[in-house]
Every structure is written in structure tokens, then in C-alpha cells.
Design a protein around this motif. Structure first.
Motif, PDB file in Angstrom:
ATOM      1  N   UNK A 116       1.095  93.883 -19.877  1.00 46.36           N
ATOM      2  CA  UNK A 116       1.571  94.734 -20.969  1.00 46.36           C
ATOM      3  C   UNK A 116       0.412  95.604 -21.429  1.00 46.36           C
ATOM      4  N   UNK A 117       0.730  96.795 -21.882  1.00 52.14           N
ATOM      5  CA  UNK A 117      -0.342  97.706 -22.294  1.00 52.14           C
ATOM      6  C   UNK A 117      -0.492  97.801 -23.811  1.00 52.14           C
ATOM      7  N   UNK A 118       0.266  96.989 -24.548  1.00 52.26           N
ATOM      8  CA  UNK A 118       0.156  96.980 -26.002  1.00 52.26           C
ATOM      9  C   UNK A 118       0.768  95.690 -26.531  1.00 52.26           C
ATOM     10  N   UNK A 119       0.549  95.436 -27.809  1.00 50.34           N
ATOM     11  CA  UNK A 119       1.188  94.321 -28.498  1.00 50.34           C
ATOM     12  C   UNK A 119       1.464  94.766 -29.927  1.00 50.34           C
ATOM     13  N   UNK A 120       2.645  94.483 -30.410  1.00 49.95           N
ATOM     14  CA  UNK A 120       3.040  94.905 -31.750  1.00 49.95           C
ATOM     15  C   UNK A 120       2.439  93.941 -32.767  1.00 49.95           C
ATOM     16  N   UNK A 121       1.299  94.309 -33.335  1.00 51.23           N
ATOM     17  CA  UNK A 121       0.577  93.403 -34.227  1.00 51.23           C
ATOM     18  C   UNK A 121       1.378  93.066 -35.476  1.00 51.23           C
ATOM     19  N   UNK A 122       2.131  94.032 -36.004  1.00 45.90           N
ATOM     20  CA  UNK A 122       2.919  93.764 -37.212  1.00 45.90           C
ATOM     21  C   UNK A 122       4.000  92.725 -36.940  1.00 45.90           C
ATOM     22  N   UNK A 123       4.716  92.872 -35.815  1.00 42.36           N
ATOM     23  CA  UNK A 123       5.762  91.900 -35.484  1.00 42.36           C
ATOM     24  C   UNK A 123       5.166  90.537 -35.190  1.00 42.36           C
ATOM     25  N   UNK A 124       4.047  90.506 -34.462  1.00 44.59           N
ATOM     26  CA  UNK A 124       3.399  89.240 -34.146  1.00 44.59           C
ATOM     27  C   UNK A 124       2.846  88.567 -35.397  1.00 44.59           C
ATOM     28  N   UNK A 125       2.380  89.360 -36.356  1.00 37.55           N
ATOM     29  CA  UNK A 125       1.903  88.796 -37.622  1.00 37.55           C
ATOM     30  C   UNK A 125       3.049  88.115 -38.371  1.00 37.55           C
ATOM     31  N   UNK A 126       4.235  88.724 -38.321  1.00 38.65           N
ATOM     32  CA  UNK A 126       5.402  88.115 -38.969  1.00 38.65           C
ATOM     33  C   UNK A 126       5.768  86.796 -38.290  1.00 38.65           C
ATOM     34  N   UNK A 127       5.645  86.746 -36.976  1.00 43.47           N
ATOM     35  CA  UNK A 127       5.910  85.505 -36.248  1.00 43.47           C
ATOM     36  C   UNK A 127       4.901  84.442 -36.649  1.00 43.47           C
ATOM     37  N   UNK A 128       3.629  84.825 -36.758  1.00 39.71           N
ATOM     38  CA  UNK A 128       2.597  83.880 -37.178  1.00 39.71           C
ATOM     39  C   UNK A 128       2.867  83.357 -38.586  1.00 39.71           C
ATOM     40  N   UNK A 129       3.296  84.239 -39.474  1.00 40.14           N
ATOM     41  CA  UNK A 129       3.586  83.816 -40.849  1.00 40.14           C
ATOM     42  C   UNK A 129       4.736  82.812 -40.866  1.00 40.14           C
ATOM     43  N   UNK A 130       5.795  83.091 -40.116  1.00 37.96           N
ATOM     44  CA  UNK A 130       6.913  82.155 -40.047  1.00 37.96           C
ATOM     45  C   UNK A 130       6.516  80.818 -39.462  1.00 37.96           C
ATOM     46  N   UNK A 131       5.654  80.834 -38.452  1.00 40.39           N
ATOM     47  CA  UNK A 131       5.198  79.580 -37.852  1.00 40.39           C
ATOM     48  C   UNK A 131       4.353  78.781 -38.825  1.00 40.39           C
ATOM     49  N   UNK A 132       3.508  79.463 -39.601  1.00 43.35           N
ATOM     50  CA  UNK A 132       2.695  78.766 -40.603  1.00 43.35           C
ATOM     51  C   UNK A 132       3.572  78.126 -41.672  1.00 43.35           C
ATOM     52  N   UNK A 133       4.632  78.822 -42.063  1.00 46.82           N
ATOM     53  CA  UNK A 133       5.543  78.263 -43.058  1.00 46.82           C
ATOM     54  C   UNK A 133       6.234  77.015 -42.528  1.00 46.82           C
ATOM     55  N   UNK A 134       6.554  77.000 -41.247  1.00 47.85           N
ATOM     56  CA  UNK A 134       7.257  75.870 -40.660  1.00 47.85           C
ATOM     57  C   UNK A 134       6.347  74.672 -40.396  1.00 47.85           C
ATOM     58  N   UNK A 135       5.108  74.922 -40.019  1.00 53.84           N
ATOM     59  CA  UNK A 135       4.220  73.817 -39.602  1.00 53.84           C
ATOM     60  C   UNK A 135       3.340  73.301 -40.734  1.00 53.84           C
ATOM     61  N   UNK A 136       3.544  73.814 -41.946  1.00 57.09           N
ATOM     62  CA  UNK A 136       2.852  73.344 -43.149  1.00 57.09           C
ATOM     63  C   UNK A 136       1.359  73.675 -43.168  1.00 57.09           C
ATOM     64  N   UNK A 137       0.976  74.742 -42.473  1.00 60.42           N
ATOM     65  CA  UNK A 137      -0.378  75.263 -42.650  1.00 60.42           C
ATOM     66  C   UNK A 137      -0.472  75.978 -43.987  1.00 60.42           C
ATOM     67  N   UNK A 138      -1.710  76.077 -44.492  1.00 60.53           N
ATOM     68  CA  UNK A 138      -1.929  76.872 -45.690  1.00 60.53           C
ATOM     69  C   UNK A 138      -2.390  78.281 -45.349  1.00 60.53           C
ATOM     70  N   UNK A 139      -2.866  78.492 -44.138  1.00 61.20           N
ATOM     71  CA  UNK A 139      -3.376  79.797 -43.727  1.00 61.20           C
ATOM     72  C   UNK A 139      -2.495  80.382 -42.639  1.00 61.20           C
ATOM     73  N   UNK A 140      -2.473  81.705 -42.578  1.00 59.61           N
ATOM     74  CA  UNK A 140      -1.774  82.427 -41.513  1.00 59.61           C
ATOM     75  C   UNK A 140      -2.835  83.121 -40.667  1.00 59.61           C
ATOM     76  N   UNK A 141      -2.829  82.932 -39.361  1.00 63.02           N
ATOM     77  CA  UNK A 141      -3.855  83.580 -38.543  1.00 63.02           C
ATOM     78  C   UNK A 141      -3.746  85.099 -38.576  1.00 63.02           C
ATOM     79  N   UNK A 142      -4.891  85.749 -38.499  1.00 59.01           N
ATOM     80  CA  UNK A 142      -4.921  87.201 -38.365  1.00 59.01           C
ATOM     81  C   UNK A 142      -4.529  87.565 -36.938  1.00 59.01           C
ATOM     82  N   UNK A 143      -3.613  88.508 -36.777  1.00 63.84           N
ATOM     83  CA  UNK A 143      -3.242  89.014 -35.457  1.00 63.84           C
ATOM     84  C   UNK A 143      -3.703  90.465 -35.384  1.00 63.84           C
ATOM     85  N   UNK A 144      -4.575  90.759 -34.446  1.00 65.21           N
ATOM     86  CA  UNK A 144      -5.167  92.089 -34.361  1.00 65.21           C
ATOM     87  C   UNK A 144      -4.462  92.931 -33.302  1.00 65.21           C
ATOM     88  N   UNK A 145      -4.718  94.222 -33.349  1.00 66.94           N
ATOM     89  CA  UNK A 145      -4.180  95.127 -32.338  1.00 66.94           C
ATOM     90  C   UNK A 145      -4.822  94.834 -30.978  1.00 66.94           C
TER      91      UNK A 145
END
Length: 239
Positions: A116-145
Motif C-alpha cells: 500500500x502506498x498510504x495509510x489513513x491515519x485518522x481512520x486508524x486512530x479511531x480504530x486504536x481509540x475503540x480498541x483502547x476502550x474495549x481492552x481497558x487501557x488508559x492510553x490510546x496509541x498515537x498513529x502517524x502518517x
């Protein structure tokens, strides 16, 4: 019925009333069918996790009344993941699982064989936030471009970078001479592996630590999850 967890970057403290982040009101009201008076949990790494109730909710807006702290903030050891950009479904899965495994930053990189020649950082950040909410983390990882691998390496800050090098002479992960709990990072290459020039460049970098992830050739997404699990068990917060 489980209590929804929501990540909010706003200050959380007893007695405050805070606004929902974009998209949260729809999720809470329409998807989860919660209304005024229902319980929620609000969290961020700075303030910890707090019990709260829905004070008001409309289609696109909600307000939460913060009541009491349910969990104090706990620092997480730094654990970065660099992964050659994958196709959408595979990349989504890697971000979700890397969040569950404690990655603090996820950096898609572009290599000669990247599919792939790109990654949608905004969409991936939303996925990371949802995963953090589900797995009981207190932090959400930064997803960069996504960025070219050589550019990321040129700007690297010296944190040990464990590189999964298939079919190369490298020590197994359990033999890595790295201090437990110290910042670390994992780099996983593309389907088909790194090209020779890329491997030569990696070996010249003083912060690169070659490692083997077992006797089998792994798909990129499998290597990312296996590598993170191994590092967390041996050197990170699983240890």
C-alpha cells in the motif's frame, strides 16, 4: 449490561461536566441505546478512569457528569510499532491488536515491497481509540502518517529498534540484550520481506537490533502481533 468506556482528552475530575468527543454521542445514544442518567466510564492517561453519568444527550452532542475516580493513572512503558503499510483490512487488524498489546505509537512505513502506498491515519486512530476502550487501557496509541522507511530511520531518536529479519542470522527474541522496561520499538517489513539494500541499511544503523521470530515465515500482520507479544512478555509490561 457492561458500562461503556469512552476516551476523552478533557480534564477529568469530580464534579466536572464534560462534552462528548465527536461521534461519541451517536455511538452512546443510537448504537448502545443509553440515555440520561446511565453510567459511563471516562478515561485518559493523564487523569485515569472516572465513573460518570450521561447528563444530557442528543443526536450529535452529549454531556457527562464526572462523579468519582475508578482507577488512578498508571504510566505505560514506551513500545513503538513500525510496520510496512498493509492493505486496509490487514492494517486495521494490526492497529487494533497492537493497541491491545500495549503499543504506544504505530508508524506505518513505506518500503520497496510495500503493498500500500498510504495509510489513513485518522481512520486508524479511531480504530486504536475503540480498541483502547474495549481492552481497558488508559492510553490510546498515537498513529502517524505513513512515511518512507529511510526517512523514519534518519530521524530516529536512538531507541532500540528490534527488526524482524526473516531468513537472516539473528538472535531469537528471548536472547535480546536489552534492559527490561526501557523504551523499545519493533519494525516489521512487508510481504516478501525487505530488499537487500534495505537490510544493509538497517544493519548499518547503530540502534537496530536484528531478531528472529521463530523458524517459520510469517505474514506481516502475524509478525507484528507475534513480535509485540514477545517483546512485551520478555521486556515490556507483561514482564
Amino acid at each position: 449490561m457492561s458500562i461503556p468506556r469512552l476516551y476523552l482528552d478533557d480534564t477529568l475530575a469530580e464534579g466536572l461536566v464534560v462534552e462528548a468527543a465527536p461521534g461519541q454521542a451517536h455511538h452512546i445514544g443510537t448504537v448502545l441505546r443509553r440515555g440520561p442518567g446511565d453510567e459511563v466510564r471516562l478515561f485518559n492517561p493523564r487523569d485515569g478512569e472516572w465513573a460518570a453519568r450521561i447528563e444530557s444527550i442528543r443526536k450529535d452532542r452529549a454531556r457527562f457528569a464526572v462523579e468519582s475516580q475508578a482507577r488512578a493513572p498508571v504510566p505505560e512503558p514506551e513500545c513503538r510499532l513500525l510496520v510496512a503499510a498493509l492493505k486496509r483490512d490487514a492494517m486495521d487488524w494490526v492497529v487494533e491488536k497492537a493497541t491491545e498489546l500495549g503499543a504506544t505509537r504505530i508508524q506505518p512505513v513505506l518500503t520497496r515491497r510495500t503493498v500500500a502506498d498510504r495509510a489513513n491515519a485518522a481512520r486508524l486512530s479511531a480504530i486504536a481509540r475503540g480498541a483502547a476502550e474495549q481492552c481497558e487501557r488508559l492510553a490510546v496509541p498515537e498513529v502517524t502518517e505513513a512515511a518512507p522507511l529511510h526517512r523514519v530511520l534518519d530521524a530516529w531518536d536512538g531507541v532500540p529498534l528490534v527488526v524482524a529479519m526473516e531468513r537472516s542470522v539473528a538472535v531469537p527474541a528471548r536472547a535480546l540484550a536489552l534492559p527490561p522496561g526501557a523504551p523499545l520499538a519493533l519494525l516489521v517489513g512487508p510481504e516478501g520481506g525487505f530488499m537487500g539494500a534495505e537490510l544493509d541499511d538497517l544493519r548499518r544503523r547503530p540502534f537496530v537490533v536484528p531478531a528472529a521470530l521463530g523458524p517459520r515465515i510469517l505474514r506481516a500482520e502475524t509478525a507484528a502481533v507475534a513480535g509485540l507479544a514477545a517483546l512485551q512478555a520478555l521486556l515490556g509490561d507483561w514482564a
